[in-house]
Design an enzyme around this catalytic site. Structure first.
Site: not given
Ligand code: NAD
Ligand code: TYD
Length: 364
Positions: A13, A84, A86, A134-136, A159-160, A163, A214, A291
């Site tokens: 993101i 984070a 994530s 996150t909404d989690e 994780y959640s 956060k 999977p 699961d």
């Molecule tokens: P990501 O895992 O793709 O990227 C995380 C980034 O943070 C990476 O570039 C990593 O190198 C960096 N990082 C990790 N630990 C670090 C540290 N100690 N110091 C500096 N940098 C560090 O994550 P993402 O999916 O892009 O998510 C970004 C943010 O958005 C997170 O805070 C996550 O909780 C939040 N978020 C993600 C989602 C989603 O669907 N991916 C949804 C809602 C909120």
């Molecule tokens: P994920 O992308 O890990 O996001 P989050 O757990 O943060 O919602 O998973 C999205 C949904 O997909 C979740 O219900 C778990 C499921 N999932 C699978 O069924 N198979 C997989 O290999 C992964 C990574 C996730």
């Protein structure tokens, strides 16, 4: 001129956000502080790294002296905190890194902002600390209902929980010290540059290559999917118009069962990618597997607050966004290959050598 510290800007993101912010905020400097964990990929920003407004600093958000130095040297007035750990599955296998980065890292940034901005309580009015969450944190829903900003926190995974803890710290700094904070709690994102360990990019990558798909449990778990650029535009809207101390829920109004998501990806790839070697449709690759422990059943966001207050709503439907995402993965096989075989981590070495770059050296 805004001096924006983006943490975790090399992730999924964060990299999309940096690209959008450079387009939408002409008068800004962006300092990207990223530790480059397995999830950080400098190649995600290869197209903008020579922009004179962008600077990369390799470092850990838990490193208090580094973070303090960045605030001082770059006169940071805005923080958008993405960094984070994530991935829920990784948090189940090894929660320590989640506690460290997500809680201690957020605390370290809050302290640095407090010390830089609130000395003598003379905080200029334009400073902002946006915490991307996150909404989690709200836990798991049944068949009905939605998360609102007043839903009680009930995190279930490491994780959640990490956060949720960071969200509480951010709110504490607003109430206790008057730090100008805001929080966004967003649903599941998908789109370009998504690391193929999360459901959608994993399934796309595996389905392109004829590998098993999977699905945890019976595939009935529901997520509310949001195209990543819409999440980024929501954060920009909060940055520009959000009220201090407030939380904004961000969602795609696009609930799907996991099985439906995977079948959609399969069907699109059957018409846009070369056929499987055995000639079977890609749905034949679906495997129901053990699961996830504590698997949250359903997430769904009520995004009325950000819509009513800031005029934001998602602009990309799931049907359009998933097609765009699949097109991006098909058009970028080198990126996918590099992430899958680990060679993406050589990019840093080729750009900067083995040693950490001094800040003056990496300013383009
Ligand atoms: P990501 O895992 O793709 O990227 C995380 C980034 O943070 C990476 O570039 C990593 O190198 C960096 N990082 C990790 N630990 C670090 C540290 N100690 N110091 C500096 N940098 C560090 O994550 P993402 O999916 O892009 O998510 C970004 C943010 O958005 C997170 O805070 C996550 O909780 C939040 N978020 C993600 C989602 C989603 O669907 N991916 C949804 C809602 C909120
Ligand atoms: P994920 O992308 O890990 O996001 P989050 O757990 O943060 O919602 O998973 C999205 C949904 O997909 C979740 O219900 C778990 C499921 N999932 C699978 O069924 N198979 C997989 O290999 C992964 C990574 C996730």
């Amino acid at each position: 001129m805004k001096n924006i510290l983006i943490t975790g800007g090399c992730g999924f993101i964060g990299s999309n956000f940096i690209r959008l912010a450079l387009q939408k905020i002409p008068a800004c400097n962006i300092i990207n502080l990223d530790k480059l964990t397995y999830a950080g990929n400098l190649q995600n920003l290869a197209d903008i790294e020579s922009d004179g407004r962008y600077k990369f600093v390799k470092g850990d958000v838990c490193n208090s002296s580094l973070v303090t130095k960045v605030f001082a040297e770059d006169c940071i007035d805005t923080v958008v905190h993405f960094a984070a750990e994530s991935h829920v599955d990784r948090s189940i296998e090894g929660p320590a890194a989640f506690v460290q980065t997500n809680i201690i890292g957020t605390f370290t940034l809050l302290e640095a902002a407090r010390k830089a901005w609130l000395v003598n309580k003379q905080s200029p009015p334009n400073q902002r600390f946006i915490h991307v969450s996150t909404d989690e944190v709200y836990g798991s829903l049944g068949e009905t209902g939605y998360f609102t900003e007043t839903t009680s926190y009930d995190p279930r995974s490491p994780y959640s929980a990490s956060k949720a803890s960071s969200d509480h710290l951010v709110n504490a700094y607003y109430h206790t010290y008057g730090l100008p904070t805001m929080i966004t709690n967003c649903s599941n994102n998908y789109g370009p540059y998504h690391f193929p360990e999360k459901l959608i990019p994993l399934i796309i990558s595996n389905a392109i290559n004829g590998r098993d798909l999977p699905l945890y449990g019976d595939g009935s778990n529901v997520r509310d999917w949001l195209y990543v650029i819409d999440h980024c535009s929501a954060i920009l809207a909060v940055l520009e118009g959000g009220r201090l101390g407030e939380t904004y829920n961000v969602g795609g109004n696009s609930e799907k069962r996991n099985l439906e998501v995977v079948e959609t990806v399969c069907d699109i790839l059957d018409t846009t990618a070369p056929p499987l070697a055995n000639g079977l449709p890609r749905r034949s690759l679906i495997r129901f597997v053990k699961d996830r422990p504590g698997h949250d059943q359903r997430y769904a966001i009520d995004a009325a607050k950000i819509r009513n207050e800031l005029g934001w709503s998602p602009s990309v439907s799931f049907e359009d966004g998933i097609r765009r995402t699949i097109e991006w993965y098909l058009a970028n096989p080198d990126w996918v290959q590099g992430v899958c075989d680990g060679s993406y981590q050589n990019y840093y070495k080729s750009m900067y050598g083995e040693r950490l770059p001094a800040q003056s050296e990496v300013r383009a």
